[in-house]
Design a protein around this motif. Structure first.
Motif, short mmCIF file in Angstrom:
data_model
loop_
_atom_site.label_atom_id
_atom_site.label_comp_id
_atom_site.label_asym_id
_atom_site.label_seq_id
_atom_site.Cartn_x
_atom_site.Cartn_y
_atom_site.Cartn_z
N THR A 4 -8.54 4.54 -41.53
CA THR A 4 -7.34 5.25 -41.94
C THR A 4 -6.87 6.10 -40.76
O THR A 4 -7.62 6.90 -40.23
CB THR A 4 -7.63 6.17 -43.14
OG1 THR A 4 -8.10 5.38 -44.23
CG2 THR A 4 -6.38 6.92 -43.56
N PRO A 5 -5.60 5.92 -40.33
CA PRO A 5 -5.11 6.71 -39.20
C PRO A 5 -5.19 8.21 -39.48
O PRO A 5 -4.84 8.67 -40.56
CB PRO A 5 -3.66 6.26 -39.05
CG PRO A 5 -3.60 4.92 -39.70
CD PRO A 5 -4.59 4.99 -40.84
N GLU A 6 -5.65 8.95 -38.48
CA GLU A 6 -5.72 10.41 -38.57
C GLU A 6 -4.66 11.00 -37.66
O GLU A 6 -4.64 10.75 -36.45
CB GLU A 6 -7.11 10.89 -38.13
CG GLU A 6 -7.23 12.40 -38.02
CD GLU A 6 -8.47 12.83 -37.28
OE1 GLU A 6 -8.67 14.08 -37.18
OE2 GLU A 6 -9.23 11.97 -36.79
N VAL A 7 -3.74 11.77 -38.23
CA VAL A 7 -2.69 12.40 -37.44
C VAL A 7 -3.28 13.59 -36.69
O VAL A 7 -3.80 14.53 -37.30
CB VAL A 7 -1.52 12.84 -38.32
CG1 VAL A 7 -0.51 13.65 -37.51
CG2 VAL A 7 -0.84 11.63 -38.95
N LEU A 8 -3.21 13.56 -35.36
CA LEU A 8 -3.72 14.65 -34.54
C LEU A 8 -2.66 15.68 -34.24
O LEU A 8 -2.94 16.87 -34.09
CB LEU A 8 -4.29 14.09 -33.23
CG LEU A 8 -5.39 13.03 -33.36
CD1 LEU A 8 -5.83 12.56 -31.98
CD2 LEU A 8 -6.57 13.58 -34.15
N ASP A 9 -1.42 15.23 -34.11
CA ASP A 9 -0.30 16.14 -33.85
C ASP A 9 0.99 15.45 -34.28
O ASP A 9 1.14 14.23 -34.11
CB ASP A 9 -0.24 16.51 -32.37
CG ASP A 9 0.65 17.73 -32.10
OD1 ASP A 9 1.08 18.38 -33.08
OD2 ASP A 9 0.92 18.02 -30.92
N ARG A 10 1.89 16.23 -34.82
CA ARG A 10 3.20 15.72 -35.24
C ARG A 10 4.23 16.77 -34.85
O ARG A 10 4.11 17.94 -35.20
CB ARG A 10 3.22 15.51 -36.75
CG ARG A 10 4.52 14.88 -37.27
CD ARG A 10 4.61 14.96 -38.79
NE ARG A 10 3.44 14.39 -39.43
CZ ARG A 10 3.32 13.10 -39.77
NH1 ARG A 10 4.31 12.26 -39.50
NH2 ARG A 10 2.22 12.67 -40.36
#
Length: 235
Positions: free
Chosen positions: A8-14
């Motif tokens: 599952t992709p983990e968002v590190l920064d947005r």
């Protein structure tokens, strides 16, 4: 390693950048950059980014390959788009290049390299005294550059026919290519990465006055090969 079906992709920064949303995420062992919901690139391979730089150097005329030592200047290269940093890192690892200018329009991407997860790829390259990072829109920057570079290595879209933002289309048309030609020194090389070959873009390059137009393929496991479009500004 490549992501598996259950990663599952983990968002590190947005962040909201000057051209929309940019996201850095991790999936399995890979880091990925997403712009406005469009996948741009990841850290899975880097072969095509390295070919972009190597093919540009190889295409320079033999008389324009100055030695590392001696009284001649080494060729100056502009890398259009910092991305995950493979092109910059590869250029900086090659002592044959002189000045290395990277133009990146997204402040977040620059931050991810200077002090974030992508610094592992480019830490040494950023510390190299030949390297300069310029935060600017590539087309705006090239419009102001005259007779400055020996090679332009451009990788800001998925190709001339598949741009990340509508405004980038102008780079691959007659006006944008005229700006690229002006930014190059006589005999300089334009190298453009693409996710697929484009006969139409090759024809546009020829119509813009470039010579030695050709396309090099980068084999991929499945589907259409990545390519690098190459063209030379005549002397």
């Amino acid at each position: 390693m490549p992501p598996t079906s259950y990663d599952t992709p983990e968002v590190l920064d947005r962040r909201e950048g000057p051209f929309g949303e940019v996201v850095l995420r991790r999936q399995g062992g890979l880091l990925q950059i997403i712009a406005n919901g469009c996948f741009l690139m990841d850290t899975s391979d880097g072969r095509s980014e390295r070919l972009l730089v190597d093919a540009a150097f190889a295409a320079l005329d033999g008389s324009r390959r100055p030695p590392v030592t001696g009284g001649h200047c080494r060729p100056a290269v502009l890398v259009g788009g910092l991305g995950v940093g493979f092109s910059l890192a590869h250029a900086a690892a090659d002592s044959r290049w002189g000045r290395i200018t990277v133009v990146e329009r997204e402040p977040a991407v620059i931050d991810w390299h200077r002090s974030g997860p992508l610094s592992e790829t480019t830490r040494e390259a950023l510390a190299d005294p030949r390297t300069e990072i310029v935060r600017a829109d590539l087309l705006d920057y090239i419009n102001e550059a005259y007779d400055t570079f020996d090679a332009l290595c451009l990788d800001i879209d998925n190709g001339p026919d598949w741009t990340v933002t509508e405004g980038n289309r102008g780079l691959y048309g007659p006006a944008g290519l005229a700006s690229c030609a002006r930014a190059l020194r006589s005999g300089g090389v334009l190298a453009v990465w693409s996710a697929q070959p484009s006969a139409e873009f090759e024809e546009t390059l020829r119509n813009a006055g470039f010579t030695q137009v050709r396309t090099e393929e980068v084999p991929v496991a499945r589907g259409v090969p990545d390519v690098v479009h190459l063209a030379v500004r005549p002397g």
